[in-house]
Design a protein around this motif. Structure first.
Motif, PDB file in Angstrom:
ATOM      1  N   GLN A   2       0.865  -1.169   0.000  1.00  0.00           N
ATOM      2  CA  GLN A   2       0.000   0.000   0.000  1.00  0.00           C
ATOM      3  C   GLN A   2       0.909   1.229   0.000  1.00  0.00           C
ATOM      4  O   GLN A   2       1.781   1.351   0.854  1.00  0.00           O
ATOM      5  CB  GLN A   2      -0.857  -0.041   1.262  1.00  0.00           C
ATOM      6  N   THR A   3       0.728   2.118  -0.977  1.00  0.00           N
ATOM      7  CA  THR A   3       1.623   3.253  -1.141  1.00  0.00           C
ATOM      8  C   THR A   3       0.829   4.534  -1.324  1.00  0.00           C
ATOM      9  O   THR A   3      -0.167   4.551  -2.023  1.00  0.00           O
ATOM     10  CB  THR A   3       2.531   3.060  -2.377  1.00  0.00           C
ATOM     11  N   PHE A   4       1.284   5.596  -0.691  1.00  0.00           N
ATOM     12  CA  PHE A   4       0.701   6.926  -0.827  1.00  0.00           C
ATOM     13  C   PHE A   4       1.834   7.864  -1.192  1.00  0.00           C
ATOM     14  O   PHE A   4       2.835   7.927  -0.501  1.00  0.00           O
ATOM     15  CB  PHE A   4       0.066   7.374   0.493  1.00  0.00           C
ATOM     16  N   ARG A   5       1.692   8.602  -2.272  1.00  0.00           N
ATOM     17  CA  ARG A   5       2.764   9.475  -2.749  1.00  0.00           C
ATOM     18  C   ARG A   5       2.397  10.928  -2.462  1.00  0.00           C
ATOM     19  O   ARG A   5       1.329  11.385  -2.820  1.00  0.00           O
ATOM     20  CB  ARG A   5       2.963   9.269  -4.242  1.00  0.00           C
ATOM     21  N   MET A   6       3.301  11.625  -1.814  1.00  0.00           N
ATOM     22  CA  MET A   6       3.120  13.039  -1.506  1.00  0.00           C
ATOM     23  C   MET A   6       4.157  13.824  -2.304  1.00  0.00           C
ATOM     24  O   MET A   6       5.354  13.594  -2.151  1.00  0.00           O
ATOM     25  CB  MET A   6       3.335  13.313  -0.012  1.00  0.00           C
ATOM     26  N   LEU A   7       3.717  14.699  -3.168  1.00  0.00           N
ATOM     27  CA  LEU A   7       4.625  15.466  -4.022  1.00  0.00           C
ATOM     28  C   LEU A   7       4.872  16.847  -3.440  1.00  0.00           C
ATOM     29  O   LEU A   7       4.012  17.432  -2.796  1.00  0.00           O
ATOM     30  CB  LEU A   7       4.034  15.606  -5.418  1.00  0.00           C
ATOM     31  N   THR A   8       6.027  17.365  -3.702  1.00  0.00           N
ATOM     32  CA  THR A   8       6.345  18.741  -3.336  1.00  0.00           C
ATOM     33  C   THR A   8       6.724  19.479  -4.610  1.00  0.00           C
ATOM     34  O   THR A   8       6.839  18.893  -5.671  1.00  0.00           O
ATOM     35  CB  THR A   8       7.524  18.799  -2.342  1.00  0.00           C
ATOM     36  N   GLY A  19      12.361  18.143   6.277  1.00  0.00           N
ATOM     37  CA  GLY A  19      10.960  18.204   6.686  1.00  0.00           C
ATOM     38  C   GLY A  19      10.179  16.977   6.244  1.00  0.00           C
ATOM     39  O   GLY A  19       9.348  16.447   6.991  1.00  0.00           O
ATOM     40  N   MET A  20      10.447  16.510   5.030  1.00  0.00           N
ATOM     41  CA  MET A  20       9.761  15.307   4.549  1.00  0.00           C
ATOM     42  C   MET A  20      10.175  14.086   5.366  1.00  0.00           C
ATOM     43  O   MET A  20       9.346  13.223   5.667  1.00  0.00           O
ATOM     44  CB  MET A  20      10.026  15.091   3.059  1.00  0.00           C
ATOM     45  N   LYS A  21      11.443  14.006   5.750  1.00  0.00           N
ATOM     46  CA  LYS A  21      11.895  12.894   6.585  1.00  0.00           C
ATOM     47  C   LYS A  21      11.221  12.936   7.956  1.00  0.00           C
ATOM     48  O   LYS A  21      10.810  11.894   8.483  1.00  0.00           O
ATOM     49  CB  LYS A  21      13.418  12.914   6.729  1.00  0.00           C
ATOM     50  N   GLU A  22      11.104  14.130   8.527  1.00  0.00           N
ATOM     51  CA  GLU A  22      10.414  14.267   9.811  1.00  0.00           C
ATOM     52  C   GLU A  22       8.961  13.812   9.694  1.00  0.00           C
ATOM     53  O   GLU A  22       8.457  13.094  10.565  1.00  0.00           O
ATOM     54  CB  GLU A  22      10.445  15.720  10.288  1.00  0.00           C
ATOM     55  N   GLU A  23       8.298  14.223   8.632  1.00  0.00           N
ATOM     56  CA  GLU A  23       6.903  13.829   8.438  1.00  0.00           C
ATOM     57  C   GLU A  23       6.783  12.338   8.142  1.00  0.00           C
ATOM     58  O   GLU A  23       5.811  11.695   8.555  1.00  0.00           O
ATOM     59  CB  GLU A  23       6.252  14.656   7.333  1.00  0.00           C
ATOM     60  N   TYR A  50       8.479   4.786   4.939  1.00  0.00           N
ATOM     61  CA  TYR A  50       8.435   5.924   4.020  1.00  0.00           C
ATOM     62  C   TYR A  50       9.726   5.976   3.237  1.00  0.00           C
ATOM     63  O   TYR A  50      10.718   5.341   3.589  1.00  0.00           O
ATOM     64  CB  TYR A  50       8.220   7.240   4.782  1.00  0.00           C
ATOM     65  N   GLU A  51       9.686   6.752   2.165  1.00  0.00           N
ATOM     66  CA  GLU A  51      10.866   6.945   1.323  1.00  0.00           C
ATOM     67  C   GLU A  51      10.822   8.373   0.793  1.00  0.00           C
ATOM     68  O   GLU A  51       9.772   8.838   0.359  1.00  0.00           O
ATOM     69  CB  GLU A  51      10.821   5.950   0.174  1.00  0.00           C
ATOM     70  N   VAL A  52      11.938   9.056   0.847  1.00  0.00           N
ATOM     71  CA  VAL A  52      12.066  10.387   0.253  1.00  0.00           C
ATOM     72  C   VAL A  52      12.932  10.225  -0.985  1.00  0.00           C
ATOM     73  O   VAL A  52      14.042   9.700  -0.917  1.00  0.00           O
ATOM     74  CB  VAL A  52      12.705  11.398   1.229  1.00  0.00           C
ATOM     75  N   ASN A  53      12.386  10.646  -2.138  1.00  0.00           N
ATOM     76  CA  ASN A  53      13.160  10.571  -3.376  1.00  0.00           C
ATOM     77  C   ASN A  53      12.882  11.816  -4.215  1.00  0.00           C
ATOM     78  O   ASN A  53      12.255  12.759  -3.727  1.00  0.00           O
ATOM     79  CB  ASN A  53      12.873   9.273  -4.142  1.00  0.00           C
ATOM     80  N   GLU A  54      13.335  11.808  -5.457  1.00  0.00           N
ATOM     81  CA  GLU A  54      13.192  13.006  -6.304  1.00  0.00           C
ATOM     82  C   GLU A  54      11.736  13.350  -6.600  1.00  0.00           C
ATOM     83  O   GLU A  54      11.432  14.483  -6.968  1.00  0.00           O
ATOM     84  CB  GLU A  54      13.963  12.840  -7.615  1.00  0.00           C
ATOM     85  N   ILE A  58       7.071   9.203  -0.203  1.00  0.00           N
ATOM     86  CA  ILE A  58       6.234   8.027  -0.416  1.00  0.00           C
ATOM     87  C   ILE A  58       5.979   7.390   0.943  1.00  0.00           C
ATOM     88  O   ILE A  58       6.924   7.056   1.665  1.00  0.00           O
ATOM     89  CB  ILE A  58       6.921   7.012  -1.352  1.00  0.00           C
ATOM     90  N   LEU A  59       4.716   7.248   1.290  1.00  0.00           N
ATOM     91  CA  LEU A  59       4.312   6.595   2.533  1.00  0.00           C
ATOM     92  C   LEU A  59       3.785   5.227   2.160  1.00  0.00           C
ATOM     93  O   LEU A  59       3.027   5.097   1.206  1.00  0.00           O
ATOM     94  CB  LEU A  59       3.208   7.409   3.218  1.00  0.00           C
ATOM     95  N   LYS A  60       4.172   4.197   2.914  1.00  0.00           N
ATOM     96  CA  LYS A  60       3.788   2.858   2.488  1.00  0.00           C
ATOM     97  C   LYS A  60       3.727   1.887   3.654  1.00  0.00           C
ATOM     98  O   LYS A  60       4.301   2.127   4.712  1.00  0.00           O
ATOM     99  CB  LYS A  60       4.790   2.338   1.458  1.00  0.00           C
TER     100      LYS A  60
END
Length: 94
Positions: A2-8, A19-23, A50-54, A58-60
């Motif tokens: 199950q994956t949720f993608r949050m874009l910035t 900030g994304m790593k903290e969240e 979670y994963e922070v990438n380009e 991504i929350l999973k």
């Protein structure tokens, strides 16, 4: 999985990544704390990640059966992802 993608925005600074790593960490703790299912093996609860990438954050939940458990009405990661998305918008959209 199950994956949720949050874009910035395309602007990538060390502050945004931090900030994304903290969240992401907050998401993992939130999902663990609010999961209302009986976790016999601890695998489902420990699979929140979670994963922070380009592309952003991504929350999973990496357990193959996470979406099945949520489809039965149990809280695994979906609500925690929604709360994380709101915090990210409050934090980064100005």
């Amino acid at each position: 999985m199950q994956t949720f993608r949050m874009l910035t925005s395309s602007l990538r600074t060390s502050e945004v990544v931090a900030g994304m790593k903290e969240e992401g960490e907050a998401f993992v703790e939130d999902a663990k704390a609010t999961g209302n299912y009986q976790d016999h093996t601890k695998h489902l609860r420990e699979s929140n990640d979670y994963e922070v990438n380009e592309d952003g954050l991504i929350l999973k939940n990496e357990a193959d059966y996470a979406s099945f458990v949520e489809s039965k009405g149990f809280e695994v990661a979906g609500s925690a992802a929604i709360r994380t998305e709101k915090r990210l918008k409050d934090r980064f959209e100005r």
